[in-house]
Design an enzyme around this catalytic site. Structure first.
Site, PDB file in Angstrom:
ATOM      1  N   HIS B 270       0.829  -1.198   0.000  1.00  0.00           N
ATOM      2  CA  HIS B 270       0.000   0.000   0.000  1.00  0.00           C
ATOM      3  C   HIS B 270       0.875   1.264   0.000  1.00  0.00           C
ATOM      4  CE1 HIS B 270      -3.706   2.279   1.164  1.00  0.00           C
ATOM      5  NE2 HIS B 270      -2.798   3.084   1.705  1.00  0.00           N
ATOM      6  N   GLU B 271       1.787   1.324   0.936  1.00  0.00           N
ATOM      7  CA  GLU B 271       2.641   2.524   1.027  1.00  0.00           C
ATOM      8  C   GLU B 271       3.572   2.624  -0.175  1.00  0.00           C
ATOM      9  OE1 GLU B 271       1.751   4.693   3.053  1.00  0.00           O
ATOM     10  OE2 GLU B 271       0.506   3.429   4.342  1.00  0.00           O
TER      11      GLU B 271
END
Lengths: 506, 506
Positions: B270-271
């Site tokens: 995600h990051e």
């Protein structure tokens, strides 16, 4: 001006100083991050950030209206509130303002930018043994340092101007006067030690020392001597340092060598010694001179004191050796406390300053001091520096580096613009021995306490005699008050003989 | 004004903007450090540093002379250099200047300071389940956010004023119009899935997942999808985030749970998705609107796309599962690729947003959106918030948190002053599905590529369609250009049905 007016104006003056500290400590966060966690390609922009912030700080440090106010308040406080924190702060803020005001804004920004980039280049070039890439940056740094010395002004030697930033009221002539005879005495002691038939087993400290375990022992020892991890941290870097990022944020760094025990452990004790000084400064005076370290020499006295006088003593290891044995189980199984203690106190000429023994250490400093005088005078071309370095090592220590990583590129200082910094290491050694002598006179047999893990009495003594004063007293005066004596090299020689002669059967 | 004059003045305007960026990115370093490495007692001073820097930045952002210059140059560029980077930058700088100039300096500094402290309090109070300590800080943050909304101005609802900072040209009414029907459709889908007899084995992802191995796999996956570690890093934090500290310094963070695999792994993907967007922005436009991300919705579309569409696909795991099996040898020995793939796509109502499955995720957002509207309107006392939270979870997801750590205190957002931020997560999910649909139309069967470890074609498509534009097009226009369609929830529903109905035999 009445007292009430004075206090109102004093508060405003302090507010300005504390705002400078907010920016300076922010710049220090940028630098700490640069030395620990910065991604490889992020260097150039970081240098831009640092230049910009250094510029903003310099503007504020040389603010005219503020300086005028200091010029009015400082003499008033000296007269009406002598010996007060207010008088001290104003006197020193005025001194700093005058000094800073001599530096052009452009030079300050250029120095910040160039030294940030030069350190990045150094970090990458050193492991490659690549002096070629580094040389033009060193050249540029030296040019800027010459400009800085000219702008600051000096009486005898441009080096005086730079030295003053690190060791107030200390001159090149004084350093020469101390270092040269000390060097002679140390060479003589070194030769006697090297010639002794009774030598420790150096193999004891080689082998396999897992980083995790090293970190555990280092952390434990730092904490035990009083370094407060709730107000600090320990991280990994290429060239260890200690930095204060706020009144309750003093960080230390180290580097690990999994094949050699002393590098990280004594590095951590050393930086924790710096950290104890910074953590012991009055927090409510943060951003004001009374809340700042007085000099690098005094700073180094604290780190060397904990690293060597304490950390290499038999008492210290009577307490920590059982712990070390558990952490490094296969490695230390066959090693006795006495063998270990002798090994960590082994004296032998070596190439790396930060790993030098206590006897030869100051010879490393003497070499750098002589070289940086020549560099600053422009009497030694940067291209000839590696060879000049090697020759000095041959002369003073009888050994010659095989490459620049083990030679002229081992230290970060010149890339960081820290010219005039090295002699303060030797002053620190002098001060440490003198302070320890006085502490022992007052507190009795400290090694007995250390053997029980009790480091608090020594720390408290240092807090009272050194840390709590901030910049109140210049180094020489601080030493005089703490020890009742003029600063002198005799205590260092006395200590070295006392420690090493018995170990080597001399 | 002729073209030459324009360019000279434009360069000066950009210089000012880039100086703001130097300070803003410095402030972001302070925040990154605060979230990762700050010593426990260093919090209050860090908040002072942040307040001071935020103040300096606001002064420069609202500089009158600069604004006047923008007011002259922007229309000229719009007329004479339409569609140029110059025209875009000036238009958006002027927009930002007008918006910033509505905020009083004192409010900006107070917000920076209060949210820094509130986050520190949140970080310490959350693991203790201590809502009492946190409540007064939340109260204070909300007061300041109300003041901010009033100062910025709005047409219909104070929430509009805040939303605009995160999702330009998006209103509360629009969010309501999208989220409410989407919520209904998702509740219906969720019930069908939960009622299916064909359920994955959740135990597969429990057990023992050593942090080191997790870090290795996460690092590997992030690198393979294109995240550049020479321009970034991965660190540990309490509430994962991505931040850009310079044109070549984009850092991601995660948290590890050694008893549950998905937390860190999908958190890292995600990051890294956020990071790919930031690393894909034009570096030479850093500090100017053309070099900045356009909105949080578009940002989140990138993170969710890599986390879910890519990271939870069968193709992705055809490539990575052998690697995972080696790293987590005892754990995955008896698990097949298909079992694993079904487990990481398990749908079940749960308490923690960041760990929610893709079907129930937007219900978590709906809850927060409804609550923060009430909080901002002052219709819900802060003391009643935990109970209101729990009731909404009961209503939308049929479950009730046992404590505040699992409930209202799970997210950092409100402590950080990020009110109006949550809906952009749902917009991101919408945008991600729509972008992926368009990418697949153009690039063919992407899963086949992923199964061979080829993520470059998708990344290149996103670089061209999204990253390279910076803030040039508002989110709706950007989507229209990239996908040929108006933004709509139908692609998200289409995707969720396509992925989950077969998995659950529906």
């Amino acid at each position: 001006m009445d007292l009430q007016q004075f206090h109102r104006r004093y508060a405003q003056v302090c507010q300005h100083a504390r705002e400078i500290a907010l920016l300076q400590s922010t710049l220090d966060v940028l630098t700490w991050d640069e030395q620990t966690y910065l991604p490889p390609e992020a260097g150039p922009y970081r240098a831009e950030q640092i230049r910009h912030l250094a510029g903003l700080i310099h503007e504020r440090r040389t603010d005219r209206a503020w300086g005028k106010e200091l010029e009015q308040l400082a003499p008033w406080a000296q007269e009406h509130l002598p010996y007060s924190a207010e008088a001290d702060n104003l006197r020193l803020l005025l001194r700093d303002w005058r000094r800073q005001s001599r530096l052009p804004q452009s030079l300050v920004e250029e120095l910040a930018h160039t030294t940030s980039r030069a350190q990045q280049v150094w970090t990458q070039a050193r492991p490659q043994n690549d002096y070629q890439s580094f040389a033009p940056w060193l050249q540029r740094v030296l040019e800027l340092k010459r400009q800085q010395a000219q702008a600051l002004g000096y009486q005898e030697h441009p080096y005086d101007a730079l030295l003053e930033d690190y060791e107030p009221e200390c001159t090149t002539a004084q350093v020469r006067q101390v270092l040269l005879p000390l060097g002679e005495a140390l060479r003589e002691l070194l030769q006697r030690i090297v010639g002794s038939p009774q030598q420790p087993e150096p193999g004891v400290l080689r082998g396999r020392w897992p980083q995790d375990q090293q970190e555990k022992l280092g952390h434990l020892a730092a904490q035990q001597i009083g370094y407060d991890f709730r107000r600090g941290r320990l991280d990994v870097t290429a060239h260890p340092f200690c930095t204060r990022l706020g009144p309750h944020d003093v960080r230390i760094t180290t580097r690990y060598d999994e094949t050699y025990f002393p590098t990280a452990f004594f590095g951590i004790l050393h930086e924790a010694g710096h950290g104890l000084y910074e953590q012991g400064l009055p927090a409510d005076q943060f951003g004001l001179p009374r809340g700042e370290a007085v000099s690098l020499g005094v700073h180094e006295s604290q780190s060397r004191l904990w690293e060597n006088h304490v950390g290499r003593s038999l008492g210290f290891w009577r307490y920590f050796f059982p712990e070390a044995r558990e952490l490094f189980a296969p490695q230390l199984d066959q090693v006795s406390l006495e063998q270990f203690h002798r090994a960590i106190n082994r004296v032998a000429p070596s190439l790396i300053r930060v790993e030098a023994d206590e006897v030869s250490y100051n010879l490393h400093i003497l070499i750098r001091f002589e070289l940086e005088l020549e560099l600053l005078e422009d009497n030694l071309p940067v291209d000839d520096l590696p060879e000049a370095w090697n020759q000095k090592y041959e002369h003073y220590l009888g050994i010659r580096p095989a490459d620049v990583a083990q030679g002229v590129m081992q230290d970060i200082h010149w890339s960081a613009g820290l010219v005039g910094y090295f002699p303060t290491y030797s002053l620190g050694n002098l001060y440490a021995a003198q302070l320890m002598h006085a502490a022992q006179e007052e507190l009795g047999d400290l090694e007995e306490l250390w053997a029980r893990g009790e480091f608090r009495p020594l720390l408290e003594w240092l807090r009272t005699q050194v840390h709590s004063h901030g910049r109140r007293f210049a180094p020489v005066e601080l030493l005089r008050r703490a020890t009742g004596q003029e600063p002198s090299a005799k205590w260092l020689l006395h200590y070295l003989k006392q420690r090493f002669e018995p170990l080597y059967g001399l």
